[in-house]
Design a protein around this motif. Structure first.
Motif, PDB file in Angstrom:
ATOM      1  N   PHE A 160       3.530  -1.478  10.116  1.00 11.87           N
ATOM      2  CA  PHE A 160       4.143  -0.311  10.443  1.00 11.87           C
ATOM      3  C   PHE A 160       5.196   0.130   9.201  1.00 11.87           C
ATOM      4  O   PHE A 160       5.478   1.128   8.965  1.00 11.87           O
ATOM      5  CB  PHE A 160       4.460  -0.090  11.859  1.00 11.87           C
ATOM      6  CG  PHE A 160       3.586  -0.121  12.935  1.00 11.87           C
ATOM      7  CD1 PHE A 160       2.182   0.193  12.635  1.00 11.87           C
ATOM      8  CD2 PHE A 160       3.745  -0.544  14.232  1.00 11.87           C
ATOM      9  CE1 PHE A 160       1.145   0.464  13.611  1.00 11.87           C
ATOM     10  CE2 PHE A 160       2.563  -0.444  15.056  1.00 11.87           C
ATOM     11  CZ  PHE A 160       1.464  -0.136  14.791  1.00 11.87           C
ATOM     12  N   PHE A 161       5.877  -1.110   8.829  1.00 11.68           N
ATOM     13  CA  PHE A 161       7.085  -1.088   8.087  1.00 11.68           C
ATOM     14  C   PHE A 161       6.339  -0.847   6.654  1.00 11.68           C
ATOM     15  O   PHE A 161       6.659   0.071   5.806  1.00 11.68           O
ATOM     16  CB  PHE A 161       7.524  -2.195   7.756  1.00 11.68           C
ATOM     17  CG  PHE A 161       8.545  -2.560   6.524  1.00 11.68           C
ATOM     18  CD1 PHE A 161       9.702  -2.023   6.430  1.00 11.68           C
ATOM     19  CD2 PHE A 161       8.066  -3.583   5.560  1.00 11.68           C
ATOM     20  CE1 PHE A 161      10.526  -1.957   5.292  1.00 11.68           C
ATOM     21  CE2 PHE A 161       8.606  -3.603   4.365  1.00 11.68           C
ATOM     22  CZ  PHE A 161       9.972  -2.934   4.364  1.00 11.68           C
ATOM     23  N   LEU A 162       5.187  -1.315   6.391  1.00 13.20           N
ATOM     24  CA  LEU A 162       4.374  -0.909   5.043  1.00 13.20           C
ATOM     25  C   LEU A 162       4.197   0.386   5.080  1.00 13.20           C
ATOM     26  O   LEU A 162       3.927   1.164   4.179  1.00 13.20           O
ATOM     27  CB  LEU A 162       3.412  -1.903   4.990  1.00 13.20           C
ATOM     28  CG  LEU A 162       3.801  -3.628   4.546  1.00 13.20           C
ATOM     29  CD1 LEU A 162       2.656  -4.141   4.589  1.00 13.20           C
ATOM     30  CD2 LEU A 162       4.570  -3.776   3.423  1.00 13.20           C
ATOM     31  N   GLU A 163       3.632   0.771   6.269  1.00  9.88           N
ATOM     32  CA  GLU A 163       2.973   2.345   6.486  1.00  9.88           C
ATOM     33  C   GLU A 163       4.226   3.327   6.286  1.00  9.88           C
ATOM     34  O   GLU A 163       4.051   4.361   5.603  1.00  9.88           O
ATOM     35  CB  GLU A 163       2.455   2.282   7.919  1.00  9.88           C
ATOM     36  CG  GLU A 163       2.015   3.691   8.039  1.00  9.88           C
ATOM     37  CD  GLU A 163       0.345   3.903   7.352  1.00  9.88           C
ATOM     38  OE1 GLU A 163      -0.314   4.810   7.341  1.00  9.88           O
ATOM     39  OE2 GLU A 163      -0.042   2.715   6.754  1.00  9.88           O
ATOM     40  N   ARG A 164       5.514   2.809   6.662  1.00 12.01           N
ATOM     41  CA  ARG A 164       6.651   3.915   6.471  1.00 12.01           C
ATOM     42  C   ARG A 164       7.075   4.046   5.068  1.00 12.01           C
ATOM     43  O   ARG A 164       7.430   4.860   4.870  1.00 12.01           O
ATOM     44  CB  ARG A 164       7.597   3.054   7.160  1.00 12.01           C
ATOM     45  CG  ARG A 164       9.194   3.897   7.146  1.00 12.01           C
ATOM     46  CD  ARG A 164      10.062   3.240   8.149  1.00 12.01           C
ATOM     47  NE  ARG A 164      10.799   2.131   7.538  1.00 12.01           N
ATOM     48  CZ  ARG A 164      11.674   1.201   8.117  1.00 12.01           C
ATOM     49  NH1 ARG A 164      11.873   1.512   9.355  1.00 12.01           N
ATOM     50  NH2 ARG A 164      11.764   0.099   7.475  1.00 12.01           N
ATOM     51  N   LEU A 165       6.701   2.614   4.352  1.00 10.35           N
ATOM     52  CA  LEU A 165       7.216   2.932   2.984  1.00 10.35           C
ATOM     53  C   LEU A 165       6.139   3.890   2.280  1.00 10.35           C
ATOM     54  O   LEU A 165       6.468   4.338   0.990  1.00 10.35           O
ATOM     55  CB  LEU A 165       6.958   1.324   2.168  1.00 10.35           C
ATOM     56  CG  LEU A 165       8.097   0.450   2.777  1.00 10.35           C
ATOM     57  CD1 LEU A 165       7.572  -0.816   1.932  1.00 10.35           C
ATOM     58  CD2 LEU A 165       9.453   0.876   2.247  1.00 10.35           C
ATOM     59  N   GLY A 166       5.098   4.163   2.846  1.00  7.65           N
ATOM     60  CA  GLY A 166       3.967   4.899   2.225  1.00  7.65           C
ATOM     61  C   GLY A 166       4.308   6.406   2.740  1.00  7.65           C
ATOM     62  O   GLY A 166       3.575   7.241   2.090  1.00  7.65           O
ATOM     63  N   GLY A 167       5.408   6.737   3.565  1.00 10.03           N
ATOM     64  CA  GLY A 167       5.778   7.777   3.652  1.00 10.03           C
ATOM     65  C   GLY A 167       5.767   8.330   5.128  1.00 10.03           C
ATOM     66  O   GLY A 167       6.453   9.427   5.495  1.00 10.03           O
ATOM     67  N   SER A 168       5.190   7.597   6.210  1.00 15.93           N
ATOM     68  CA  SER A 168       5.167   7.810   7.517  1.00 15.93           C
ATOM     69  C   SER A 168       5.724   6.852   8.300  1.00 15.93           C
ATOM     70  O   SER A 168       5.460   5.711   8.310  1.00 15.93           O
ATOM     71  CB  SER A 168       3.778   8.168   7.982  1.00 15.93           C
ATOM     72  OG  SER A 168       3.673   8.390   9.278  1.00 15.93           O
ATOM     73  N   ALA A 169       7.054   7.438   8.822  1.00  9.86           N
ATOM     74  CA  ALA A 169       7.837   6.142   9.552  1.00  9.86           C
ATOM     75  C   ALA A 169       7.607   6.598  11.001  1.00  9.86           C
ATOM     76  O   ALA A 169       8.169   5.820  11.868  1.00  9.86           O
ATOM     77  CB  ALA A 169       9.145   6.697   9.281  1.00  9.86           C
TER      78      ALA A 169
END
Length: 201
Positions: A160-169
């Motif tokens: 989910f951290f990597l997903e957050r870096l892509g724009g969605s937290a």
């Protein structure tokens, strides 16, 4: 009623009237040529040709103007519908595993993470891929449910951290709020620290 549900109901009615795979349904409550037309157009059922209707009329001792029979695709579609409607059979989680409920978008993020397992420098924790594959939907909670270990929880937080870096937290925030697990990258050591010396001026 959704269209797919209507097809499922019709398939079941035809199967009940047909009884055997080589039998024919000749009508019944809610079952006629017009009602089964969509099944025939989709290739899920076939209408009886004149010669078959003549045979059916002779056996029944009355005129049979219409009859329908499920195709192989129809039988398989019915079987698939029954499997889809059946509640998931889920046993008690193994000792040490925690139940986690995820939104579909969160589960999709995890699937992306495990799909990259062979390319990531730090891949998913052992067993996380199997846990994701075994996830089932709970209508009661409107969440996808999976059972994971503490190590796998931390691995999920990293996904989910990597997903957050892509724009969605959203996924990372929900996971931290509900389960109290957040991934924080370790601060890199200075070269002098790594060697055990002192940092220069």
């Amino acid at each position: 009623m959704r269209r797919s549900t209507g097809h499922d109901v019709l398939l079941q009615r035809v199967a009940d009237m047909q009884r055997t795979t080589d039998g024919w349904a000749t009508g019944g409550p809610g079952l006629d040529e017009r009602a089964t037309g969509p099944l025939v157009r989709l290739g899920l059922a076939r209408a009886a040709p004149p010669e078959h209707r003549a045979e059916l009329s002779e056996k029944a001792g009355r005129p049979v103007a219409w009859a329908v029979q499920l195709t192989d695709d129809g039988w398989d579609a019915l079987l698939y519908a029954q499997a889809r409607a059946a509640p998931a059979s889920v046993g008690a989680p193994a000792p040490g595993l925690q139940q986690v409920g995820l939104r579909r978008s969160d589960l999709d993020a995890l699937r992306r993470f495990v799909a990259l397992r062979g390319q990531l420098r730090r891949g998913p924790a052992p067993g996380l891929e199997a846990a994701v594959e075994a996830a089932h939907f709970s209508a009661a909670s409107n969440r996808w449910v999976l059972y994971v270990s503490g190590e796998q929880m931390e691995s999920m937080a990293r996904a989910f951290f990597l997903e957050r870096l892509g724009g969605s937290a959203a996924a990372a925030n929900r996971f931290a709020r509900v389960y109290g697990v957040t991934y924080t990258p370790a601060a890199p050591l200075l070269v002098s620290e790594a060697k055990g010396g002192e940092a220069g001026p």
